[in-house]
Design a protein around this motif. Structure first.
Motif, PDB file in Angstrom:
ATOM      1  N   ILE A 172      20.090 -22.706  32.352  1.00 31.10           N
ATOM      2  CA  ILE A 172      19.156 -21.654  32.731  1.00 31.10           C
ATOM      3  C   ILE A 172      17.747 -22.212  32.633  1.00 31.10           C
ATOM      4  O   ILE A 172      17.394 -22.895  31.675  1.00 31.10           O
ATOM      5  CB  ILE A 172      19.301 -20.423  31.807  1.00 31.10           C
ATOM      6  CG1 ILE A 172      20.704 -19.828  31.934  1.00 31.10           C
ATOM      7  CG2 ILE A 172      18.253 -19.374  32.142  1.00 31.10           C
ATOM      8  CD1 ILE A 172      21.026 -19.285  33.310  1.00 31.10           C
ATOM      9  N   TYR A 173      16.932 -21.884  33.636  1.00 31.49           N
ATOM     10  CA  TYR A 173      15.546 -22.352  33.633  1.00 31.49           C
ATOM     11  C   TYR A 173      14.583 -21.187  33.813  1.00 31.49           C
ATOM     12  O   TYR A 173      14.707 -20.396  34.749  1.00 31.49           O
ATOM     13  CB  TYR A 173      15.334 -23.375  34.752  1.00 31.49           C
ATOM     14  CG  TYR A 173      13.899 -23.847  34.863  1.00 31.49           C
ATOM     15  CD1 TYR A 173      13.302 -24.558  33.822  1.00 31.49           C
ATOM     16  CD2 TYR A 173      13.136 -23.564  35.987  1.00 31.49           C
ATOM     17  CE1 TYR A 173      11.990 -24.981  33.909  1.00 31.49           C
ATOM     18  CE2 TYR A 173      11.822 -23.995  36.080  1.00 31.49           C
ATOM     19  CZ  TYR A 173      11.256 -24.695  35.036  1.00 31.49           C
ATOM     20  OH  TYR A 173       9.953 -25.112  35.114  1.00 31.49           O
ATOM     21  N   ASN A 174      13.656 -21.071  32.889  1.00 35.29           N
ATOM     22  CA  ASN A 174      12.536 -20.139  32.987  1.00 35.29           C
ATOM     23  C   ASN A 174      12.995 -18.689  33.128  1.00 35.29           C
ATOM     24  O   ASN A 174      12.522 -17.951  33.993  1.00 35.29           O
ATOM     25  CB  ASN A 174      11.625 -20.520  34.164  1.00 35.29           C
ATOM     26  CG  ASN A 174      10.249 -19.885  34.057  1.00 35.29           C
ATOM     27  OD1 ASN A 174       9.831 -19.480  32.970  1.00 35.29           O
ATOM     28  ND2 ASN A 174       9.549 -19.791  35.160  1.00 35.29           N
ATOM     29  N   ASP A 175      13.895 -18.280  32.291  1.00 37.70           N
ATOM     30  CA  ASP A 175      14.337 -16.879  32.224  1.00 37.70           C
ATOM     31  C   ASP A 175      13.888 -16.305  30.890  1.00 37.70           C
ATOM     32  O   ASP A 175      14.186 -16.867  29.827  1.00 37.70           O
ATOM     33  CB  ASP A 175      15.857 -16.782  32.365  1.00 37.70           C
ATOM     34  CG  ASP A 175      16.322 -15.340  32.589  1.00 37.70           C
ATOM     35  OD1 ASP A 175      15.787 -14.436  31.923  1.00 37.70           O
ATOM     36  OD2 ASP A 175      17.197 -15.132  33.426  1.00 37.70           O
ATOM     37  N   ALA A 176      13.194 -15.179  30.933  1.00 32.10           N
ATOM     38  CA  ALA A 176      12.649 -14.583  29.714  1.00 32.10           C
ATOM     39  C   ALA A 176      13.742 -14.140  28.746  1.00 32.10           C
ATOM     40  O   ALA A 176      13.476 -13.958  27.556  1.00 32.10           O
ATOM     41  CB  ALA A 176      11.764 -13.386  30.075  1.00 32.10           C
ATOM     42  N   GLN A 177      14.971 -13.977  29.228  1.00 30.81           N
ATOM     43  CA  GLN A 177      16.065 -13.554  28.359  1.00 30.81           C
ATOM     44  C   GLN A 177      16.584 -14.687  27.469  1.00 30.81           C
ATOM     45  O   GLN A 177      17.268 -14.423  26.485  1.00 30.81           O
ATOM     46  CB  GLN A 177      17.231 -13.019  29.201  1.00 30.81           C
ATOM     47  CG  GLN A 177      16.889 -11.825  30.069  1.00 30.81           C
ATOM     48  CD  GLN A 177      18.087 -11.348  30.850  1.00 30.81           C
ATOM     49  OE1 GLN A 177      19.114 -10.977  30.289  1.00 30.81           O
ATOM     50  NE2 GLN A 177      17.978 -11.359  32.170  1.00 30.81           N
ATOM     51  N   VAL A 178      16.261 -15.922  27.802  1.00 33.33           N
ATOM     52  CA  VAL A 178      16.797 -17.081  27.083  1.00 33.33           C
ATOM     53  C   VAL A 178      15.641 -17.839  26.437  1.00 33.33           C
ATOM     54  O   VAL A 178      14.753 -18.333  27.135  1.00 33.33           O
ATOM     55  CB  VAL A 178      17.588 -18.007  28.011  1.00 33.33           C
ATOM     56  CG1 VAL A 178      18.185 -19.166  27.227  1.00 33.33           C
ATOM     57  CG2 VAL A 178      18.683 -17.231  28.728  1.00 33.33           C
ATOM     58  N   GLN A 179      15.651 -17.940  25.138  1.00 38.26           N
ATOM     59  CA  GLN A 179      14.613 -18.671  24.428  1.00 38.26           C
ATOM     60  C   GLN A 179      14.672 -20.161  24.781  1.00 38.26           C
ATOM     61  O   GLN A 179      15.738 -20.743  24.882  1.00 38.26           O
ATOM     62  CB  GLN A 179      14.783 -18.512  22.915  1.00 38.26           C
ATOM     63  CG  GLN A 179      14.654 -17.092  22.414  1.00 38.26           C
ATOM     64  CD  GLN A 179      14.891 -16.991  20.917  1.00 38.26           C
ATOM     65  OE1 GLN A 179      15.179 -17.982  20.248  1.00 38.26           O
ATOM     66  NE2 GLN A 179      14.777 -15.795  20.381  1.00 38.26           N
ATOM     67  N   GLY A 180      13.500 -20.746  24.948  1.00 35.73           N
ATOM     68  CA  GLY A 180      13.426 -22.173  25.232  1.00 35.73           C
ATOM     69  C   GLY A 180      13.663 -22.548  26.674  1.00 35.73           C
ATOM     70  O   GLY A 180      13.523 -23.727  27.030  1.00 35.73           O
ATOM     71  N   SER A 181      14.009 -21.589  27.545  1.00 35.18           N
ATOM     72  CA  SER A 181      14.251 -21.929  28.948  1.00 35.18           C
ATOM     73  C   SER A 181      12.958 -22.188  29.708  1.00 35.18           C
ATOM     74  O   SER A 181      12.987 -22.762  30.799  1.00 35.18           O
ATOM     75  CB  SER A 181      15.032 -20.802  29.639  1.00 35.18           C
ATOM     76  OG  SER A 181      14.293 -19.593  29.646  1.00 35.18           O
ATOM     77  N   ASP A 182      11.810 -21.777  29.153  1.00 36.21           N
ATOM     78  CA  ASP A 182      10.542 -22.085  29.798  1.00 36.21           C
ATOM     79  C   ASP A 182      10.128 -23.528  29.552  1.00 36.21           C
ATOM     80  O   ASP A 182       9.313 -24.083  30.287  1.00 36.21           O
ATOM     81  CB  ASP A 182       9.457 -21.134  29.298  1.00 36.21           C
ATOM     82  CG  ASP A 182       9.304 -21.171  27.782  1.00 36.21           C
ATOM     83  OD1 ASP A 182      10.318 -21.449  27.107  1.00 36.21           O
ATOM     84  OD2 ASP A 182       8.198 -20.926  27.273  1.00 36.21           O
ATOM     85  N   VAL A 183      10.697 -24.150  28.515  1.00 37.21           N
ATOM     86  CA  VAL A 183      10.402 -25.555  28.228  1.00 37.21           C
ATOM     87  C   VAL A 183      11.088 -26.469  29.236  1.00 37.21           C
ATOM     88  O   VAL A 183      10.534 -27.483  29.664  1.00 37.21           O
ATOM     89  CB  VAL A 183      10.837 -25.906  26.791  1.00 37.21           C
ATOM     90  CG1 VAL A 183      10.582 -27.373  26.488  1.00 37.21           C
ATOM     91  CG2 VAL A 183      10.119 -25.014  25.787  1.00 37.21           C
ATOM     92  N   GLY A 184      12.317 -26.109  29.629  1.00 33.48           N
ATOM     93  CA  GLY A 184      13.096 -26.915  30.557  1.00 33.48           C
ATOM     94  C   GLY A 184      14.443 -26.261  30.791  1.00 33.48           C
ATOM     95  O   GLY A 184      14.765 -25.217  30.203  1.00 33.48           O
TER      96      GLY A 184
END
Length: 378
Positions: A172-184
């Motif tokens: 998952i990439y850049n989804d607010a529901q998943v922590q750390g997905s905005d990093v990569g």
């Protein structure tokens, strides 16, 4: 001319995953990743990658075959090379199993020299085009349901190739529901927690392998450049980021994963040493740091260590001023919450060389002798 800002997000709730044929061809050619096992995920996806989107015709052994959407016809020797098997009966055993599980139907044609197969759920998950045209097998993409991934890996012990595909289709990439997905692009198995942290025990149960085997496979894939494995001490678990995912899925530049940034994104505790061993970290001297010296807050030595960690993360993200020896880091106290031990600061990064200024907000929570911080850019 109108200008637009594009933001890419990958929804965790989306039921299907986009798989590029070129990526599957790359895996098929990588002989260092082992096959075997009995989950059959890789074999099924390989067959899906050769299926047609539209009706076409193929002439083989003097006969022209009509191939409809979701179907393909080929020589049995080709399938043997795809599956890396030595004998024809091994190919037919795999096809029989997938047919018994209602994933495909197949038949032998051309006096047993050819095999024609059909993906049973193709029309349900992929668009079927009405016009007739050849379908290239090494370009484009197809959709694969995530539910079938879990069904297949639950059938038995996963091979290394099955594990690669399972990780890839749960990224998952850049989804607010998943922590750390905005990093990569982070691996998240949709367990409704929002946290991508996973233990070897969980992966062992998922893939049907022992914990030492899981650790060996993940370290092997990390050494091969397929993923970045970030382990955390104790029983907390590990976080898995995929390399080359963004360039493959979205044709954009891949990002560099930094452990300190992941720690902050996941709100994981970090320890600040009492000694001055990190005083010269990244070449940032005390003369470049300006921190408040008022009492009743985080200690000065800890605040300096935190600023150095934040500067290193910003440097990895491409902020040029954090690599400049003339930059100044000024920390201003905003507000404190003595009951929850929450401290808010504003960090100002100034560069005398370029006259640039960056402002960030730091939030720190004191946990006994540990400090957990979160960096939010404004």
């Amino acid at each position: 001319m109108a200008e637009y800002q594009l933001e890419i997000k990958q929804l965790v709730s989306y039921p299907r995953c986009r798989i590029y044929r070129q990526f599957i061809r790359h895996l098929m050619e990588d002989r260092s990743i082992r096959l075997g096992g009995c989950s059959y995920l890789f074999y099924y996806i390989v067959l899906c990658s050769f299926a047609n989107f539209r009706t076409s015709y193929r002439r083989m052994e003097g006969i022209t075959y009509t191939i409809y959407p979701g179907e393909w016809v080929c020589r049995i020797s080709e399938v043997m090379s795809w599956f890396r098997t030595r004998y024809q009966y091994q190919v037919y055993d795999i096809l029989e199993f997938l047919q018994g599980q209602h994933y495909i139907t197949y038949s032998k044609v051309g006096r047993g020299k050819l095999v024609k197969f059909k993906i049973t759920s193709w029309k349900k998950n992929n668009i079927v085009l009405d016009y007739n045209a050849p379908c290239q097998k090494d370009m484009g993409f197809f959709f694969f349901p995530v539910s079938e991934v879990y069904e297949l890996i639950s059938l038995g012990k996963c091979s290394e190739m099955d594990i690669v595909l399972d990780l890839w289709m749960n990224a998952i990439y850049n989804d607010a529901q998943v922590q750390g997905s905005d990093v990569g692009p982070v691996v998240y198995f949709r367990n409704c927690t929002g946290s991508p942290i996973v233990s070897y025990a969980e992966l062992s149960g998922r893939w049907g392998n022992s914990k030492p085997t899981v650790g060996r496979i993940l370290n092997k894939l990390a050494d091969m450049g397929y993923l970045t494995l970030i382990p955390f001490p104790g029983r907390l678990g590990s976080v898995i980021y995929l390399n080359n995912y963004l360039s493959t899925m979205f044709s954009i530049s891949d990002v560099m994963i930094d452990k300190e940034e992941v720690v902050m994104a996941l709100n994981i505790r970090i320890s600040i040493p009492d000694s001055n061993s990190q005083e010269e970290e990244n070449g940032i001297t005390d003369e470049q740091l300006c921190v408040p010296d008022d009492a009743g807050s985080v200690s000065i030595s800890h605040m300096k260590s935190i600023v150095r960690k934040v500067a290193r993360i910003l440097s990895v993200q491409g902020l040029p001023c954090c690599e400049c020896p003339k930059s100044k880091y000024k920390l201003y106290r905003l507000s404190d919450d003595c009951k929850s031990k929450l401290f808010n600061y504003e960090l100002c990064v100034e560069c005398e060389e370029t006259s640039l200024r960056y402002r960030l907000e730091l939030r720190m929570v004191l946990l006994q002798r540990n400090v957990k911080n979160e960096e939010v850019a404004r």
